[in-house]
Design an enzyme around this catalytic site. Structure first.
Site, PDB file in Angstrom:
ATOM      1  N   ASP A  11       0.839  -1.094   0.148  1.00 10.07           N
ATOM      2  CA  ASP A  11      -0.145  -0.162  -0.001  1.00 10.07           C
ATOM      3  C   ASP A  11       0.837   1.300  -0.062  1.00 10.07           C
ATOM      4  O   ASP A  11       2.185   1.208   0.273  1.00 10.07           O
ATOM      5  CB  ASP A  11      -0.762   0.323   1.317  1.00 10.07           C
ATOM      6  CG  ASP A  11      -1.728   1.308   1.299  1.00 10.07           C
ATOM      7  OD1 ASP A  11      -2.502   1.689   0.027  1.00 10.07           O
ATOM      8  OD2 ASP A  11      -1.946   1.626   2.371  1.00 10.07           O
ATOM      9  N   SER A  12       0.315   2.280  -0.397  1.00  6.74           N
ATOM     10  CA  SER A  12       1.066   3.536  -0.362  1.00  6.74           C
ATOM     11  C   SER A  12       1.369   3.939   1.057  1.00  6.74           C
ATOM     12  O   SER A  12       2.466   4.757   1.414  1.00  6.74           O
ATOM     13  CB  SER A  12       0.269   4.566  -1.025  1.00  6.74           C
ATOM     14  OG  SER A  12      -0.945   4.849  -0.161  1.00  6.74           O
ATOM     15  N   TYR A  43      -0.681   8.749  -2.312  1.00  6.08           N
ATOM     16  CA  TYR A  43      -0.738   8.443  -3.892  1.00  6.08           C
ATOM     17  C   TYR A  43      -2.114   9.250  -4.466  1.00  6.08           C
ATOM     18  O   TYR A  43      -1.898   9.409  -5.695  1.00  6.08           O
ATOM     19  CB  TYR A  43      -0.886   7.004  -4.228  1.00  6.08           C
ATOM     20  CG  TYR A  43       0.679   6.090  -4.047  1.00  6.08           C
ATOM     21  CD1 TYR A  43       1.692   6.932  -3.375  1.00  6.08           C
ATOM     22  CD2 TYR A  43       0.730   5.030  -4.653  1.00  6.08           C
ATOM     23  CE1 TYR A  43       2.898   5.945  -3.166  1.00  6.08           C
ATOM     24  CE2 TYR A  43       1.851   4.260  -4.619  1.00  6.08           C
ATOM     25  CZ  TYR A  43       3.067   4.657  -3.985  1.00  6.08           C
ATOM     26  OH  TYR A  43       4.168   4.148  -3.896  1.00  6.08           O
ATOM     27  N   GLY A  44      -2.986   9.187  -3.575  1.00  7.67           N
ATOM     28  CA  GLY A  44      -4.317   9.650  -4.352  1.00  7.67           C
ATOM     29  C   GLY A  44      -4.264  10.823  -5.414  1.00  7.67           C
ATOM     30  O   GLY A  44      -4.867  10.851  -6.336  1.00  7.67           O
ATOM     31  N   CYS A  74      -4.382  -1.432  -2.252  1.00  6.34           N
ATOM     32  CA  CYS A  74      -4.269   0.021  -2.408  1.00  6.34           C
ATOM     33  C   CYS A  74      -5.174   0.141  -3.672  1.00  6.34           C
ATOM     34  O   CYS A  74      -4.735  -0.220  -4.802  1.00  6.34           O
ATOM     35  CB  CYS A  74      -2.929   0.655  -2.538  1.00  6.34           C
ATOM     36  SG  CYS A  74      -3.220   2.472  -2.852  1.00  6.34           S
ATOM     37  N   ASN A  75      -6.337   1.000  -3.368  1.00  6.24           N
ATOM     38  CA  ASN A  75      -7.336   1.198  -4.533  1.00  6.24           C
ATOM     39  C   ASN A  75      -6.561   1.964  -5.747  1.00  6.24           C
ATOM     40  O   ASN A  75      -6.618   1.844  -6.882  1.00  6.24           O
ATOM     41  CB  ASN A  75      -8.657   1.879  -4.332  1.00  6.24           C
ATOM     42  CG  ASN A  75      -9.304   1.074  -3.379  1.00  6.24           C
ATOM     43  OD1 ASN A  75     -10.118   0.166  -4.107  1.00  6.24           O
ATOM     44  ND2 ASN A  75      -9.360   0.822  -2.162  1.00  6.24           N
ATOM     45  N   THR A  76      -5.843   3.163  -5.127  1.00  6.66           N
ATOM     46  CA  THR A  76      -5.304   3.976  -6.185  1.00  6.66           C
ATOM     47  C   THR A  76      -4.372   3.315  -7.040  1.00  6.66           C
ATOM     48  O   THR A  76      -3.866   3.325  -8.064  1.00  6.66           O
ATOM     49  CB  THR A  76      -4.652   4.979  -5.407  1.00  6.66           C
ATOM     50  OG1 THR A  76      -5.491   5.434  -4.345  1.00  6.66           O
ATOM     51  CG2 THR A  76      -4.150   6.240  -6.390  1.00  6.66           C
ATOM     52  N   GLU A 159      -3.870   9.104   7.904  1.00  6.85           N
ATOM     53  CA  GLU A 159      -2.431   9.020   8.172  1.00  6.85           C
ATOM     54  C   GLU A 159      -1.804   9.988   9.265  1.00  6.85           C
ATOM     55  O   GLU A 159      -0.878   9.592   9.911  1.00  6.85           O
ATOM     56  CB  GLU A 159      -1.710   9.439   6.804  1.00  6.85           C
ATOM     57  CG  GLU A 159      -1.684   8.258   5.653  1.00  6.85           C
ATOM     58  CD  GLU A 159      -0.728   7.256   5.828  1.00  6.85           C
ATOM     59  OE1 GLU A 159       0.237   7.486   6.201  1.00  6.85           O
ATOM     60  OE2 GLU A 159      -1.243   6.060   5.521  1.00  6.85           O
ATOM     61  N   CYS A 193     -11.228   2.819  -0.698  1.00  4.04           N
ATOM     62  CA  CYS A 193      -9.666   3.198  -0.233  1.00  4.04           C
ATOM     63  C   CYS A 193      -9.420   2.420   1.044  1.00  4.04           C
ATOM     64  O   CYS A 193     -10.425   2.434   2.115  1.00  4.04           O
ATOM     65  CB  CYS A 193      -9.785   4.593  -0.068  1.00  4.04           C
ATOM     66  SG  CYS A 193      -8.158   5.185   0.836  1.00  4.04           S
ATOM     67  N   THR A 194      -8.449   1.754   1.089  1.00  9.78           N
ATOM     68  CA  THR A 194      -8.067   0.760   2.228  1.00  9.78           C
ATOM     69  C   THR A 194      -7.850   1.634   3.547  1.00  9.78           C
ATOM     70  O   THR A 194      -7.772   1.001   4.741  1.00  9.78           O
ATOM     71  CB  THR A 194      -6.835   0.104   2.037  1.00  9.78           C
ATOM     72  OG1 THR A 194      -5.697   0.658   1.384  1.00  9.78           O
ATOM     73  CG2 THR A 194      -7.356  -1.129   0.753  1.00  9.78           C
ATOM     74  N   HIS A 195      -7.721   3.030   3.534  1.00  9.75           N
ATOM     75  CA  HIS A 195      -7.749   3.491   4.650  1.00  9.75           C
ATOM     76  C   HIS A 195      -9.157   4.034   5.339  1.00  9.75           C
ATOM     77  O   HIS A 195      -8.977   4.305   6.522  1.00  9.75           O
ATOM     78  CB  HIS A 195      -6.990   5.203   4.368  1.00  9.75           C
ATOM     79  CG  HIS A 195      -5.557   5.243   4.072  1.00  9.75           C
ATOM     80  ND1 HIS A 195      -5.050   4.574   3.086  1.00  9.75           N
ATOM     81  CD2 HIS A 195      -4.460   5.631   4.877  1.00  9.75           C
ATOM     82  CE1 HIS A 195      -3.418   4.841   3.171  1.00  9.75           C
ATOM     83  NE2 HIS A 195      -3.414   5.535   4.240  1.00  9.75           N
TER      84      HIS A 195
HETATM   85  N1  DGL Z   1      -4.877   2.968   0.748  1.00 10.06           N
HETATM   86  C1  DGL Z   1      -5.015   3.915  -0.661  1.00 10.06           C
HETATM   87  C2  DGL Z   1      -6.048   3.363  -1.375  1.00 10.06           C
HETATM   88  O1  DGL Z   1      -6.713   2.475  -1.409  1.00 10.06           O
HETATM   89  C3  DGL Z   1      -4.878   5.168  -0.121  1.00 10.06           C
HETATM   90  C4  DGL Z   1      -4.392   5.932  -1.461  1.00 10.06           C
HETATM   91  C5  DGL Z   1      -3.474   7.121  -1.180  1.00 10.06           C
HETATM   92  O2  DGL Z   1      -2.207   7.075  -0.857  1.00 10.06           O
HETATM   93  O3  DGL Z   1      -3.993   8.231  -1.286  1.00 10.06           O
HETATM   94  O4  DGL Z   1      -6.199   3.901  -2.293  1.00 10.06           O
END
Ligand code: DGL
Length: 275
Positions: A11-12, A43-44, A74-76, A159, A193-195
């Site tokens: 993940d990011s 990363y978004g 990570c979805n992004t 974060e 988003c996994t956050h």
């Molecule tokens: N957990 C990432 C996701 O699922 C976060 C992306 C990010 O870093 O902005 O998209």
């Protein structure tokens, strides 16, 4: 001793730990290696090319550390890098290895969860702009309408450990109001988003109780189990000593301090430099 051939989870930053937590719960015997690119998160808001470059670099690193299978938790990264990596890079760099994402497993089942065929997706700017959810969902359920909402402040709030603050209340309510204004009929919302599972209590506070929320951890864990059953040639390559290792591209102390909220147990991570 390092795990020999763990499943890599990327993940990011910290969000992928919410997915790893569910994977470990369901499949505790395998070895796992987690990599959070905290130094370059979020990363978004980053461009397609940058997310692709960072994700490919991390995948190569996980391969070099012995992972035959990598999950982009990570979805992004799944939205912006997965297809290129699968189609362009894998055949050249590691044709027998595999990289899987989190969007497709979610898209596969969501049609069976909505009653009125109206779905909402909350995600980062990158995930929403990629249109990956509407595209993937249409492959499995043509009759489902998908309304998306980018929530650019949610990852930074999580974060920075501000997910229970009044600031979080404000930004959560703002985006829920907006998506429900765009389509008041939505009966199911994907936390894309996994956050976002960390914002679950705040989201529930502002969301009408008749709307169901879908977090990805359990779905991805179930689909991974299914994948390994269908691919014994991959399953046999993964080492099974129940070991877990955690790496971050930023400060391990900071990572460990927040990791418990995401993973549910204490973590001792190490620093990893990507080059
Ligand atoms: N957990 C990432 C996701 O699922 C976060 C992306 C990010 O870093 O902005 O998209």
């Amino acid at each position: 001793m390092r795990p020999k051939h763990p499943i890599g989870v990327f993940d990011s930053g910290m969000g992928g730990l919410t997915v790893l937590k569910e994977i470990v719960k369901r499949l505790p015997d395998y070895d796992y290696l987690y990599l959070g690119d905290n130094a370059r998160a979020p990363y978004g808001p980053r461009s397609f090319d940058t997310v692709y470059e960072f994700t490919l670099q991390s995948v190569k690193q996980l391969f070099a550390m012995g992972c035959p299978l990598v999950i982009l938790a990570c979805n992004t990264a799944s939205a912006k890098a997965l297809r290129n990596i699968q189609q362009k890079d894998l055949p050249k760099i590691a044709p027998d290895n595999r990289v899987l994402g989190v969007i497709r497993p979610t898209a596969e089942i969501v049609g069976s969860l909505t009653k009125n065929k109206k779905i909402g997706v909350l995600g980062t700017q990158g995930t929403v702009n990629s249109n990956s959810y509407p595209i993937e969902i249409a492959k499995f359920s043509q009759d489902v309408s998908v309304t998306q909402e980018a929530c650019p402040m949610w990852v930074p709030l999580v974060e920075n450990n501000e997910h229970l603050s009044v600031g979080a209340d404000y930004f959560v309510k703002k985006h829920l109001d907006h998506i429900l204004h765009s389509d008041p009929g939505i009966d199911t919302i994907i936390l894309g988003c996994t956050h976002y599972p960390l914002l679950l209590d705040t989201i529930k506070k502002f969301l009408p109780s008749n709307i169901q929320l879908i977090a990805q951890g359990e779905i991805v864990a179930e689909k991974l189990e299914d994948y390994l059953l269908r691919h014994p040639e991959m399953e046999q390559r993964i080492s099974k000593e129940g070991k877990r290792e955690f790496y971050t591209t930023d400060s391990p102390e900071q990572f460990d301090a927040s990791a418990k909220i995401f993973f549910g147990e204490k973590i001792k991570s190490r620093h990893l430099h990507l080059d």
